[in-house]
Design a protein around this motif. Structure first.
Motif, short mmCIF file in Angstrom:
data_model
loop_
_atom_site.label_atom_id
_atom_site.label_comp_id
_atom_site.label_asym_id
_atom_site.label_seq_id
_atom_site.Cartn_x
_atom_site.Cartn_y
_atom_site.Cartn_z
N UNK A 32 0.83 -1.21 0.00
CA UNK A 32 0.00 0.00 0.00
C UNK A 32 0.87 1.26 0.00
N UNK A 33 1.95 1.22 0.78
CA UNK A 33 2.86 2.36 0.83
C UNK A 33 3.53 2.55 -0.53
N UNK A 34 3.89 1.43 -1.17
CA UNK A 34 4.50 1.50 -2.50
C UNK A 34 3.57 2.17 -3.50
N UNK A 35 2.27 1.92 -3.39
CA UNK A 35 1.31 2.57 -4.29
C UNK A 35 1.40 4.09 -4.17
N UNK A 36 1.54 4.59 -2.95
CA UNK A 36 1.68 6.03 -2.74
C UNK A 36 3.04 6.52 -3.20
N UNK A 37 4.08 5.77 -2.87
CA UNK A 37 5.44 6.18 -3.23
C UNK A 37 5.62 6.26 -4.74
N UNK A 38 4.94 5.39 -5.48
CA UNK A 38 5.07 5.36 -6.92
C UNK A 38 4.06 6.20 -7.67
N UNK A 39 3.16 6.86 -6.94
CA UNK A 39 2.21 7.74 -7.60
C UNK A 39 0.94 7.07 -8.09
N UNK A 40 0.73 5.79 -7.77
CA UNK A 40 -0.51 5.13 -8.17
C UNK A 40 -1.68 5.54 -7.29
N UNK A 41 -1.36 6.04 -6.10
CA UNK A 41 -2.35 6.64 -5.20
C UNK A 41 -1.79 7.95 -4.69
N UNK A 42 -2.64 8.95 -4.53
CA UNK A 42 -2.22 10.18 -3.88
C UNK A 42 -1.97 9.93 -2.40
N UNK A 43 -1.25 10.84 -1.76
CA UNK A 43 -0.92 10.67 -0.34
C UNK A 43 -2.16 10.48 0.51
N UNK A 44 -3.18 11.29 0.28
CA UNK A 44 -4.38 11.23 1.10
C UNK A 44 -5.22 10.00 0.77
#
Length: 368
Positions: free
Chosen positions: A117-129
Motif C-alpha cells: 500500500x505504501x508502494x502505491x503512494x510512493x510510486x504515484x498510483x495513489x495520492x498521499x491522502x
C-alpha cells in the motif's frame, strides 16, 4: 512528493549521474518502542501530516502526532491496526520525501505486505491522502476481524545461507497440519530467509509444537491476523465494497508486487491494479523474496533503500540478496563486510545510513 519519486526510466539523459535506487517499503510490525518519536523527529512540520491528523481527529481517533509524541508507547495500543498502519505509512512517507533527488533517482519500488500500500503512494498510483484512507481502512478492517494469526520461523543458517532442505520440510508441515481436526495453516509471506505462516489457533499451535526451538523462534507475531491467506476472504469482500476504484492511477515509477509482477508507467491498467490490491493480494501468499529478486534483476539498482520506521526488514532483504549472489554476496559475513566498505543496503531507520540519503539542507518543513 520528492522529485525522485516522479522520475521514470525514460528520463535517463539528464539523470545518468544520479545513483539508481530500489525503494523497499515496510510492513506491519516495524513501529515499536524504539521507533516511538520517529515521526515527530522527521515530519513534525509536514502539511500532509497535519491533514492526516485532522482526519483522525474528525474520526474520534488519537492523531498520529499524539501517538508518536504525547501518548507513551504501549504495544496493545500502538500495535493495533488502526494506529500501527497509518503510523508506519507516515514514517515511510517522511523518509521518502527526504531523499536527495539531486543525487538519487528512484528506479523502482516494492514493499513487504502492508508495504505494498505504501508502494502505491510512493510510486504515484495513489495520492498521499488516498493512500492514507486505504491504509487506515485496511488497518481497521484487519483489526476488527483479526482472523487467525501469524508465526515466523527462519530457514537459513547463522550466516544467512539458504538451507533448502529445511525450507522444504517447513512447507511440508502445511500439508500435514492443514485440514486435520479443524486446523487451518497456510504460507502467508515468503520473507527472505524466513517463512511467515498464517492460520487459526489450532493450526498455529500445532505448527509451533512441530517446529524445533531456535533462539526466539518460532515467533508468534503480536496483533497480526492471518494476512495473505484465504482466512482474509471476508476482509477482501468488505474492502472491495467500501474502497472505490477511482483513486487508483497509472504509477509514475515501476512497482513490483507480491508476485513479482511489474506495474509500469506505460502499461498499467488502474482497474487491474485495484483488483490485485483488494483481491489476490489479500488472500494469497505475499512473496517478498520474488518481488525483491525481480527488482534487482530487472532494474539493477546501485543501492537498495528500506524506508523507516525501524530496521527489521534489513535482515530479510539481505538474505534475499545472498540467495541471489547479488554483487558477490554469499553470507552474512560478506554482506557485513560490504556494508562497512560501501553499503549496498541503506535502512533509513539507521541514522548514519539515513544521512547518506538526505541532503544537509533538507528540512521537514518542505512537506506536500
Amino acid at each position: 512528493m520528492s522529485q525522485a519519486t516522479t522520475a521514470t526510466n525514460n528520463d535517463k539523459s539528464s539523470d545518468s549521474a544520479r545513483e539508481q535506487l530500489l525503494i523497499v517499503c515496510p510492513g506491519r510490525g516495524t513501529y515499536n518502542q524504539a521507533e516511538w518519536g520517529t515521526l515527530t523527529r522527521n515530519a513534525a512540520n509536514a502539511t500532509w501530516l497535519s491533514r492526516f491528523d485532522a482526519r483522525r481527529r474528525d474520526a474520534g481517533l488519537p492523531t498520529l502526532s499524539e501517538l508518536d509524541a504525547d501518548i507513551p508507547f504501549r504495544a496493545n495500543l500502538h500495535g493495533r491496526g488502526e494506529h500501527a498502519s497509518p503510523l508506519i505509512y507516515a514514517c515511510a512517507l517522511a523518509d521518502l520525501q527526504a531523499i536527495d533527488s539531486e543525487r538519487y533517482e528512484i528506479a523502482a519500488i516494492t514493499g513487504n505486505s502492508m508495504g505494498w500500500y505504501i508502494a502505491l503512494a510512493a510510486g504515484g498510483a495513489l495520492g498521499h491522502d488516498d493512500a492514507f484512507e486505504l491504509i487506515a481502512a485496511m488497518g481497521k478492517l484487519m483489526q476488527d476481524t483479526l482472523a487467525g494469526g501469524q508465526v515466523l520461523y527462519p530457514w537459513v543458517d547463522e550466516q544467512w545461507r539458504p538451507q533448502w532442505a529445511q525450507r522444504r520440510e517447513m512447507l511440508t508441515l502445511i500439508e500435514r497440519i492443514h485440514g486435520e481436526d479443524g486446523a487451518e495453516l497456510y504460507l502467508s509471506i515468503d520473507l527472505g530467509g524466513m517463512l511467515v505462516f498464517g492460520g487459526n489457533e489450532t493450526g498455529l499451535a500445532r505448527l509451533m509444537a512441530a517446529l524445533p526451538p531456535r533462539e526466539r523462534f518460532p515467533m508468534r507475531l503480536h496483533q497480526h491476523a492471518a494476512f495473505h491467506t484465504p482466512m482474509q476472504r471476508a476482509v477482501r469482500d468488505v474492502a472491495r465494497q467500501r474502497l472505490p476504484l477511482a483513486p487508483f492511477a497509472t504509477p509514475k515509477v515501476p512497482l513490483i508486487d507480491g508476485r513479482g509482477h511489474i506495474w509500469t508507467p506505460w502499461s498499467t491498467d488502474p482497474e487491474a491494479l485495484w483488483d490485485y490490491t483488494l483481491g489476490e493480494q489479500l488472500v494469497a501468499p505475499f512473496d517478498f523474496t520474488t518481488a525483491l529478486r525481480v527488482a534487482v534483476r530487472e532494474f539493477a539498482p546501485d543501492r537498495i533503500v528500506i524506508l523507516g520506521p525501524g530496521t527489521s526488514l534489513g535482515g530479510a532483504t539481505a538474505q534475499v540478496l545472498i540467495q541471489q549472489g547479488w554483487r558477490g554476496l554469499d553470507s552474512k559475513a560478506t554482506f557485513q563486510a560490504r556494508q562497512e566498505a560501501d553499503p549496498l543496503l541503506l535502512s533509513m531507520g539507521i541514522e548514519e545510513q539515513r544521512c547518506m540519503l538526505v541532503p544537509s539542507k533538507y528540512s521537514t518543513k518542505v512537506g506536500l
